[in-house]
Design an enzyme around this catalytic site. Structure first.
Site, PDB file in Angstrom:
ATOM      1  N   ASP A 282       0.804  -1.211   0.000  1.00 54.24           N
ATOM      2  CA  ASP A 282       0.000   0.000   0.000  1.00 54.24           C
ATOM      3  C   ASP A 282       0.841   1.267   0.000  1.00 54.24           C
ATOM      4  OD1 ASP A 282      -2.711   1.338   0.507  1.00 54.24           O
ATOM      5  OD2 ASP A 282      -1.449   2.130   2.090  1.00 54.24           O
TER       6      ASP A 282
ATOM      7  N   ALA B  21      -4.465   2.730  -1.237  1.00 57.24           N
ATOM      8  CA  ALA B  21      -4.210   1.957  -2.458  1.00 57.24           C
ATOM      9  C   ALA B  21      -4.811   0.557  -2.342  1.00 57.24           C
ATOM     10  CB  ALA B  21      -2.708   1.883  -2.725  1.00 57.24           C
ATOM     11  N   ASP B  22      -4.488  -0.143  -1.287  1.00 57.34           N
ATOM     12  CA  ASP B  22      -5.028  -1.494  -1.092  1.00 57.34           C
ATOM     13  C   ASP B  22      -6.550  -1.508  -1.118  1.00 57.34           C
ATOM     14  OD1 ASP B  22      -2.738  -2.986  -0.848  1.00 57.34           O
ATOM     15  OD2 ASP B  22      -2.774  -3.086   1.340  1.00 57.34           O
ATOM     16  N   HIS B  23      -7.129  -0.615  -0.357  1.00 61.68           N
ATOM     17  CA  HIS B  23      -8.576  -0.652  -0.146  1.00 61.68           C
ATOM     18  C   HIS B  23      -9.306  -0.248  -1.433  1.00 61.68           C
ATOM     19  CE1 HIS B  23     -11.507  -0.159   3.503  1.00 61.68           C
ATOM     20  NE2 HIS B  23     -12.133  -0.688   2.480  1.00 61.68           N
TER      21      HIS B  23
ATOM     22  N   GLY C 187      -8.794  -2.898  -4.226  1.00 62.39           N
ATOM     23  CA  GLY C 187      -9.639  -4.054  -3.913  1.00 62.39           C
ATOM     24  C   GLY C 187     -11.068  -3.832  -4.403  1.00 62.39           C
TER      25      GLY C 187
END
Lengths: 395, 395
Positions: B141, B169-171, B174
């Site tokens: 992230d 970024a991750d969230h 996803g």
């Protein structure tokens, strides 16, 4: 024909500004025929997003509205509302982001539209869920950020309530609305039935923030307070080097140990504060503080090379300006120029994802206000006299 | 049977930490049978997300892994890799977030898996797109935030390169992966064919940030620099009142005029700096500065009541702690307690969106590590001896 998996899907887009246009942008990019209904003065974002050659197509408007067709309808008139109902009766999806009472007044509730068109997917982007006391309140990005904990998380980081430097609520909830629409389209293929979707911005952002930061209050009795300390630590930031900043991540033991080796402090591998994932979490402030001071004596390029060899994930830090010059962005051809009928040459941001079966194959620049009014209404079977009357009512 | 539109969809989930689990969480919540494959030491997030009663199920892990089943496979062994290929041969979707070379080594490329199962949808969450020079680099992230302009936008706001106080970024990526998977599922219903999806984190976040902040460089020749000044202005924040903060939004002329009236400065409606959307954009600093000082003499509750009557969108500001006590959150029943086999009573964050046709009807607490190894492998037709051998290899 547009190409792409959503070819043949007709979307009536009654949204404006960002949350709705983000959602319909994705549908358009993958082949849906998105009809953007604008009021006579146009989508607010045409001006709210800053200047443009024509004064009517800000950069942000352009980035969220390509591959759509625009028609103008003044929904204050009875004839425009009837016209819209005809369009919805032939559509697959209608996306709206007005408040509940306005939805009722305009005759655009899911009950009404689905009674005329049972295969219709009715997606309503509301500020707040209908089961709660804020149901009819207006919502904008900042209001949702402030109410849902985005500004609260920013406060922990920077010391005062602040909004995130992006339209975090609008942009994120727009992405979430896409999921709900695609889910309903998938189900319709299997069952033949339309659906009604409610996407409340507040609840979505609250859920987003709680998953990140409900933290120790997720347990009952709670094990402590809210707020993941690893994410909210102000020291968790790009690390200063001799000539700039570098971004590193050393989450696993292997990465952390490689980092300690690379910066010349191998003994920290055996320091109980830093030797395990749980240890580094518990001592996150000390860990981050150490990292922050560890890279000041070499350049970013030197560190990147050292970390690449050591298997420590690292990347250069980009400002908004240097991002545009990134060589990987160039390698993948993400930014291309296209011609726009009123704005001249503009930059298009290409689709980041690859679908083996392909996306839309044509490209339409973001529409001028009402560019397709005659075209769309003629396709829908309206005669020239009616179309002229509708257009005259706008003057 | 789970209920929900994705009932009957089998997902093999080879992801960990956040980006992948966010995606498969949504699929599970809407009825898919998600089989989470964990390495012997478990998903890193079990510990990286902080403490928990068992020490093996942090709050963040719990929020991103309900309704999934967990099996442990040590993919370093040949037999585990063969087992996984059997599971993929019977699955509808496989989601992976390893790097390209690891995908090759483990025999998990789209070519290989789709040769055995042409209806399979292969969704690969990569750090970087395969057409560019960063293709094989690791991504987390923070690295993606730093490289894609998230930290760059934070710098404009707070004065130094900083990560956002969420796993932006991750969230976000996803959430985007969910769209791509649903798009492929929809297409498969119409064509019978599987698909290959690549979701690169860096390009997705770069596209997200450029839509927001490419701004005047979106025109060629450019009309100015990057960065939407309205969003990046540090004065664009919850406004101080006598006893706290309030969030307001006054974007249209009507809202801005109502705001000027409400705060006792009606003459500003005729001030050319503030009388139009374009004027307030151009003079955004002065506009925000004025707002920031305008509300200090009444309480938040008083202003809320004034703004409600004046039709100025407004909401109270919430910290992460007060969000949990919000009465609307309570009205809609968003937070409920559930029992977890190893963590005791935990809080579940309910689904924010309403789908008329309904979501999953059962609920499974987030799995303990390997909780369903025997169950899943037995269903897949493995005999007891093989299962025992696989489990023994983990010891």
């Amino acid at each position: 024909m547009s190409g792409g998996p959503l070819e043949g899907v007709r979307v009536i887009d009654l949204t404006s500004v960002v949350v709705g246009p983000v959602a319909t942008q994705f549908l358009a990019d993958y082949g849906a025929d998105v009809i953007k209904i604008e009021p006579p003065e146009g989508d607010l974002l045409r001006k709210l997003g800053g200047k443009s050659p024509s004064g009517d197509a800000s950069a942000k408007f352009l980035h969220f509205n390509r591959n759509k067709r625009s028609i103008i309808l003044d929904l204050k008139t009875q004839e425009a509302r009837r016209t819209l109902q005809v369009l919805c009766a032939e559509a697959d999806v209608v996306v709206l982001n007005m408040r509940g009472p306005a939805l009722e007044r305009a005759g655009l509730t899911d009950e009404l539209l689905r009674a005329a068109n049972p295969r219709l997917i009715h997606c309503w982007l509301a500020g707040f869920g209908q089961g709660g006391r804020y149901a009819d309140r207006p919502a904008y990005d900042t209001i949702v950020q402030g109410a849902s904990g985005v500004a609260g998380a920013m406060e922990r980081l920077v010391g005062q309530p602040s909004y995130a430097p992006v339209l975090a609520a609008d942009h994120t909830v727009g992405l979430i609305a896409i999921q709900m629409i695609l889910l309903a389209l998938y189900r319709r293929e299997r069952t033949g039935q339309g659906d009604s979707i409610q996407v409340p911005m507040f609840e979505n952002m609250a859920a987003f923030m709680l998953a990140e930061h409900m933290y120790l209050r997720s347990f009952e009795p709670s094990l402590g307070g809210t707020g993941d300390p690893r994410i909210l630590d102000p020291q968790n930031r790009p690390l200063p080097t001799l000539d700039g900043h570098i971004c590193i991540s050393a989450n696993t033991d292997a990465q952390a140990y490689a980092f300690f080796e690379a910066v010349g402090r191998p003994e920290l591998k055996d320091d109980p504060r830093f030797s395990t994932v749980a240890g580094r979490f518990k001592n996150v402030q000390a860990f981050f503080e150490f990292r922050l001071g560890a890279l000041r004596e070499r350049t970013t390029a030197q560190w990147l090379s050292i970390f690449e060899n050591a298997n420590v994930p690292a990347m250069p830090y980009h400002t908004l300006e240097t991002l545009l010059e990134d060589p990987h962005i160039d390698d993948v051809g993400m930014l291309t120029t296209v011609e726009h009928p009123s704005e001249g040459t503009i930059w298009n941001v290409g689709l980041p994802n690859k679908l083996g079966s392909g996306a839309r194959t044509d490209y339409m620049p973001p529409p001028m206000r009402g560019q397709h009014t005659t075209e769309v209404l003629t396709e829908a079977g309206f005669d020239a006299a009616t179309i002229e009357r509708l257009k005259a009512s706008l003057a």
